[in-house]
Design a protein around this motif. Sequence first.
Motif, PDB file in Angstrom:
ATOM      1  N   GLY A  21       0.728  -1.342   0.153  1.00  0.00           N
ATOM      2  CA  GLY A  21      -0.199   0.218   0.072  1.00  0.00           C
ATOM      3  C   GLY A  21       0.734   1.388   0.000  1.00  0.00           C
ATOM      4  O   GLY A  21       0.300   2.347   0.108  1.00  0.00           O
ATOM      5  N   ALA A  22       2.127   1.111  -0.240  1.00  0.00           N
ATOM      6  CA  ALA A  22       3.045   2.241  -0.137  1.00  0.00           C
ATOM      7  C   ALA A  22       3.432   2.971  -1.429  1.00  0.00           C
ATOM      8  O   ALA A  22       4.023   4.128  -1.513  1.00  0.00           O
ATOM      9  CB  ALA A  22       4.228   1.946   0.332  1.00  0.00           C
ATOM     10  N   GLY A 104     -13.127   1.225  -2.766  1.00  0.00           N
ATOM     11  CA  GLY A 104     -11.927   1.654  -1.671  1.00  0.00           C
ATOM     12  C   GLY A 104     -11.603   0.155  -0.719  1.00  0.00           C
ATOM     13  O   GLY A 104     -12.439  -0.090  -0.142  1.00  0.00           O
ATOM     14  N   LEU A 105     -10.205  -0.330  -0.964  1.00  0.00           N
ATOM     15  CA  LEU A 105      -9.984  -1.450  -0.129  1.00  0.00           C
ATOM     16  C   LEU A 105      -9.298  -0.877   1.156  1.00  0.00           C
ATOM     17  O   LEU A 105      -7.905  -0.217   0.570  1.00  0.00           O
ATOM     18  CB  LEU A 105      -9.384  -2.305  -1.130  1.00  0.00           C
ATOM     19  CG  LEU A 105     -10.213  -2.696  -2.077  1.00  0.00           C
ATOM     20  CD1 LEU A 105      -9.131  -3.628  -3.017  1.00  0.00           C
ATOM     21  CD2 LEU A 105     -11.446  -3.830  -1.837  1.00  0.00           C
ATOM     22  N   ILE A 106      -9.369  -1.130   2.295  1.00  0.00           N
ATOM     23  CA  ILE A 106      -8.625  -0.945   3.317  1.00  0.00           C
ATOM     24  C   ILE A 106      -8.185  -2.390   3.857  1.00  0.00           C
ATOM     25  O   ILE A 106      -8.985  -2.962   4.514  1.00  0.00           O
ATOM     26  CB  ILE A 106      -9.459  -0.171   4.558  1.00  0.00           C
ATOM     27  CG1 ILE A 106      -9.794   1.287   3.740  1.00  0.00           C
ATOM     28  CG2 ILE A 106      -8.251  -0.016   5.550  1.00  0.00           C
ATOM     29  CD1 ILE A 106     -10.570   2.064   4.649  1.00  0.00           C
ATOM     30  N   VAL A 142      -3.133  -1.119   5.990  1.00  0.00           N
ATOM     31  CA  VAL A 142      -2.856  -0.708   7.509  1.00  0.00           C
ATOM     32  C   VAL A 142      -2.168  -1.697   8.335  1.00  0.00           C
ATOM     33  O   VAL A 142      -2.211  -2.827   8.018  1.00  0.00           O
ATOM     34  CB  VAL A 142      -4.260  -0.257   8.140  1.00  0.00           C
ATOM     35  CG1 VAL A 142      -4.951   0.910   7.401  1.00  0.00           C
ATOM     36  CG2 VAL A 142      -5.088  -1.556   8.384  1.00  0.00           C
ATOM     37  N   GLU A 143      -1.389  -1.414   9.471  1.00  0.00           N
ATOM     38  CA  GLU A 143      -0.659  -2.199  10.278  1.00  0.00           C
ATOM     39  C   GLU A 143      -1.409  -3.510  10.620  1.00  0.00           C
ATOM     40  O   GLU A 143      -2.847  -3.422  11.094  1.00  0.00           O
ATOM     41  CB  GLU A 143      -0.097  -1.598  11.623  1.00  0.00           C
ATOM     42  CG  GLU A 143       0.708  -0.442  10.872  1.00  0.00           C
ATOM     43  CD  GLU A 143       0.309   0.735  10.690  1.00  0.00           C
ATOM     44  OE1 GLU A 143      -1.091   0.991  10.700  1.00  0.00           O
ATOM     45  OE2 GLU A 143       0.926   1.965  10.619  1.00  0.00           O
ATOM     46  N   GLY A 147      -6.974  -3.558  11.052  1.00  0.00           N
ATOM     47  CA  GLY A 147      -8.142  -3.627  10.160  1.00  0.00           C
ATOM     48  C   GLY A 147      -9.089  -4.796  10.092  1.00  0.00           C
ATOM     49  O   GLY A 147      -9.818  -4.653   9.144  1.00  0.00           O
ATOM     50  N   ASP A 148      -8.912  -5.913  10.794  1.00  0.00           N
ATOM     51  CA  ASP A 148      -9.650  -7.004  11.060  1.00  0.00           C
ATOM     52  C   ASP A 148      -9.815  -7.667   9.711  1.00  0.00           C
ATOM     53  O   ASP A 148     -10.932  -8.043   9.355  1.00  0.00           O
ATOM     54  CB  ASP A 148     -10.937  -6.566  11.770  1.00  0.00           C
ATOM     55  CG  ASP A 148     -11.748  -7.595  12.431  1.00  0.00           C
ATOM     56  OD1 ASP A 148     -11.084  -8.768  12.479  1.00  0.00           O
ATOM     57  OD2 ASP A 148     -12.833  -7.605  12.328  1.00  0.00           O
ATOM     58  N   GLY A 149      -8.833  -7.799   8.842  1.00  0.00           N
ATOM     59  CA  GLY A 149      -8.717  -8.364   7.578  1.00  0.00           C
ATOM     60  C   GLY A 149      -8.894  -7.441   6.273  1.00  0.00           C
ATOM     61  O   GLY A 149      -7.938  -6.983   5.516  1.00  0.00           O
ATOM     62  N   LEU A 150     -10.175  -6.976   6.261  1.00  0.00           N
ATOM     63  CA  LEU A 150     -10.566  -6.362   5.077  1.00  0.00           C
ATOM     64  C   LEU A 150     -11.767  -5.296   5.329  1.00  0.00           C
ATOM     65  O   LEU A 150     -12.643  -5.869   5.899  1.00  0.00           O
ATOM     66  CB  LEU A 150     -10.712  -7.077   4.043  1.00  0.00           C
ATOM     67  CG  LEU A 150     -11.028  -6.579   2.577  1.00  0.00           C
ATOM     68  CD1 LEU A 150     -10.081  -5.599   2.055  1.00  0.00           C
ATOM     69  CD2 LEU A 150     -11.576  -7.637   1.625  1.00  0.00           C
TER      70      LEU A 150
END
Length: 345
Positions: A21-22, A104-106, A142-143, A147-150
């Motif tokens: 994600g960088a 949007g994917l987190i 995210v670290e 994020g509980d997966g996705l």
Amino acid sequence: MPDLTCPLPITDYPNVLLAHGAGGQLMHQLLDTLIVPALGPALTPAGHDAAVLPTPPGQPALTTDSYVVRPLFFPGGDIGRLAVYGTVNDLAMAGAVPLALTLGLIIEEGLPTETLWRVLLSVREAALDAGVRIVTGDTKVVERGHGDGLYINTGGFGTVPPGAGLHPERIRAGDAVLVSGDLGRHGIAVLAQREGLAFESPVHSDCAPLHRTVAALQEAGVDLHCARDLTRGGLAGAVVELAAEAGCDIELDQARLPVSGPVAAACELLGLDPLQVACEGRLVAFVPATRADAAVAVLRSATGGGQAQCIGRVAPGRGRAILNGLFGVARPLDLPAGELLPRIC
């Protein structure tokens, strides 16, 4: 059927890394070899920071939502399917024809790339089924532990054809209240999967798009005044909100409410009210009483609508929601005091 084999070299990257994600080479590899191929024909990439969309005749409609369901996969659906259909349904409840979605994917660091691939395939299949295109999106990582997966965030764009707009202000005393199918299946399906509950008859989510159901009612000449999908808060939450917004009383008849045997049994066992359990493919509709039978026939002809029913009426009043019980006792309906079933959408 899309290829179910993840093309990303999972021997090198079996899990998503922070570097994905960088903005560097790994992020481009994730986009070019996993996300874009998975979405395939459902994707119309903007090739720029924003998508420029043609606008058909009618009023533009816009919605946004975020999906944090746990677990990511459950009987009858998953977070990807839920994200597409939930956004499409929010547009449909305004009378809009859904046209385009943002995605949007987190992603939490450590998520298996195979899991992300499976979710994206579901997004692809649901978008093609609903007839919408994914036109732009974003990916963040995210670290681990944050994020509980996705998580998925979506935006939806559509247009409301002339004369097709729906709004609570159009609800009138004398309207019939209809529901498009049986109640409570989504919430029970997610809860059972999360808690490892095994029922004698498995419960599957009713996750489905509703825009074609709305269009079918209007095309049949039914003067559809208002519709609301029965997500968090279920039927009870929807009618409480709509009664207050319309300034009329909404009366429901308990004997007419379609609740399947497995859902009723699960709710009784767990101490839940099926009227407050979420659906993801059901709506409540308000039509003139003279068109109620025709509207029910249309709803029953829709996929999943076999138990569509007229469940009540709108009466002059002070904006209350009332349930007429099986033994002739009426009681007010209210919003749940807290979150009955957390993380169901």
